[in-house]
Design a protein around this motif. Sequence first.
Motif, short mmCIF file in Angstrom:
data_model
loop_
_atom_site.label_atom_id
_atom_site.label_comp_id
_atom_site.label_asym_id
_atom_site.label_seq_id
_atom_site.Cartn_x
_atom_site.Cartn_y
_atom_site.Cartn_z
N ARG A 3 0.83 -1.21 0.00
CA ARG A 3 0.00 0.00 0.00
C ARG A 3 0.85 1.25 0.00
O ARG A 3 0.47 2.28 -0.56
N ALA A 4 1.99 1.18 0.68
CA ALA A 4 2.89 2.33 0.74
C ALA A 4 4.33 1.84 0.77
O ALA A 4 4.66 0.91 1.50
N PHE A 5 5.16 2.49 -0.03
CA PHE A 5 6.58 2.19 -0.10
C PHE A 5 7.28 3.46 0.36
O PHE A 5 7.25 4.48 -0.33
N THR A 6 7.87 3.43 1.55
CA THR A 6 8.46 4.65 2.09
C THR A 6 9.98 4.59 2.03
O THR A 6 10.58 3.54 2.24
N CYS A 7 10.57 5.74 1.73
CA CYS A 7 12.02 5.89 1.67
C CYS A 7 12.46 6.87 2.75
O CYS A 7 11.65 7.64 3.29
N ILE A 8 13.74 6.87 3.06
CA ILE A 8 14.23 7.65 4.19
C ILE A 8 14.79 9.02 3.78
O ILE A 8 15.01 9.86 4.65
N THR A 9 15.02 9.23 2.49
CA THR A 9 15.36 10.56 1.97
C THR A 9 14.73 10.68 0.58
O THR A 9 14.43 9.69 -0.07
N GLU A 10 14.56 11.92 0.15
CA GLU A 10 14.06 12.12 -1.22
C GLU A 10 15.07 11.66 -2.25
O GLU A 10 14.70 11.17 -3.33
N LEU A 16 -0.33 8.14 8.57
CA LEU A 16 -0.33 7.25 7.42
C LEU A 16 -1.13 5.98 7.70
O LEU A 16 -1.98 5.57 6.89
N TYR A 17 -0.90 5.36 8.85
CA TYR A 17 -1.64 4.15 9.20
C TYR A 17 -3.13 4.42 9.28
O TYR A 17 -3.95 3.65 8.75
N LYS A 18 -3.50 5.50 9.93
CA LYS A 18 -4.92 5.82 10.09
C LYS A 18 -5.60 6.01 8.75
O LYS A 18 -6.69 5.48 8.50
N ARG A 19 -4.93 6.72 7.84
CA ARG A 19 -5.53 7.01 6.54
C ARG A 19 -5.59 5.77 5.66
O ARG A 19 -6.58 5.55 4.95
N LEU A 20 -4.54 4.95 5.68
CA LEU A 20 -4.56 3.73 4.85
C LEU A 20 -5.68 2.80 5.27
O LEU A 20 -6.38 2.22 4.43
N ILE A 21 -5.84 2.61 6.57
CA ILE A 21 -6.87 1.69 7.04
C ILE A 21 -8.25 2.24 6.79
O ILE A 21 -9.17 1.52 6.35
N SER A 22 -8.45 3.55 7.00
CA SER A 22 -9.77 4.14 6.77
C SER A 22 -10.16 4.08 5.30
O SER A 22 -11.32 3.84 4.96
N VAL A 23 -9.17 4.27 4.41
CA VAL A 23 -9.44 4.19 2.97
C VAL A 23 -9.84 2.75 2.60
O VAL A 23 -10.76 2.51 1.81
N ASN A 24 -9.15 1.79 3.18
CA ASN A 24 -9.42 0.39 2.85
C ASN A 24 -10.82 -0.02 3.30
O ASN A 24 -11.48 -0.84 2.66
N ARG A 25 -11.30 0.54 4.42
CA ARG A 25 -12.61 0.17 4.94
C ARG A 25 -13.72 0.89 4.19
O ARG A 25 -14.84 0.46 4.20
#
Length: 376
Positions: A140-147, A367-376
């Motif tokens: 759902r999300a691929f996060t990196c540590i710098t741009e 991020l967690y809150k938004r991903l889960i709310s979108v999925n539901r």
Amino acid sequence: MTILVCIPCLLTGGTEIQTLNLVQALVSGGHRVVTVCYFEYSEDMVARFRRLGSEVECFSPTGVRIDGWRGILFLYKGLRKALKRYKPDVAHVQYMAPGAIPILLLRLLGLRQVIATVHTVADIYSNLRLVHFIQRHCVRAFTCITELAEQSFFGNSQLYSETTLLKHHNHFTIYNALSPAFSILKKNRKFSSSSIMIGVVSRLDEIKGMDLVIPAFARVRAKYPDIRLIVVGDGSLRAHMQQQAQDLGCDDGIEWAGRQPQERLADWYSRMDIVLMPSRSEGFGLTAIEAMANGCVVVASRTGGLPEVVRDREVGLLHVPESIDDMADKIGSLVGDITLLQHYSEAAMMYVGKYGFERYSQLFNDLYKRLISVNR
């Protein structure tokens, strides 16, 4: 929600320290966190995760790495057991290793909500097509540590914020953070040209450029004989570095502190004025923000994520990778100009607030809150 944090090993590296930050952030957000370690671990690091409120399960009772098809089967059985036991809402895979197999296995086992964080730039990955497949179809999300790291993987980047538009599959940057144990100095440091202390806080290995430190120190000390060096850390190059110091006649100016617990690092940084990071590869550079929080000026290699974290000629100095001469010149420019050293120190202490733990915690919990709310 229940979050399964997946990581190959629990030893003493920067990835483990940042995963500790993630665990603390999620626990403070009211989540149940379970950390599963596939292979190597130390009892001390396991205990640290537990003290922060995470349950910990180590798949290997002996902490031995298993390669090949046996390793894949081993991971499959361990992850299947963990999913059945803990029934997580989300799995957060750290380091996407080995070879993205945990992500593929989690999807095969039916977990839809997977987040992956990579802790380096793309130069260590031989197959970026696999990374792109994972990002587009498996997480759902691929996060990196710098741009810079995100750009190296995908050709573009964006810093995540509460207003970032979320799609079904995403990639963005969330900076690593200072540990809550590190507070930013409230008062400016004062420097004296007669007692400059140079420091290293690192694993003493080739990838960290540690074979370059002593020759550079010796060259600067030839001009400024009062400077000293503290080496905090241990590793495969320690004996080599000590021999270099003897051969170059500067061993009397070096203190070998060995490996130190994370809780005591602030005390060591407080003794250092300039901190060296001559890495050959560095995804982020946790040492850099720890040093800046303590008012040290960082001299780092222009490699990996370091140019983004250590703003050249704003909060510190960058040198040509692998160049002892350039590193020595940069160190000498600071030792010989206390006003410049003071300026960079004050700028670094103001700048490093962007890497604070509180903001990091806000971003991941959002991020967690938004991903889960979108999925539901």
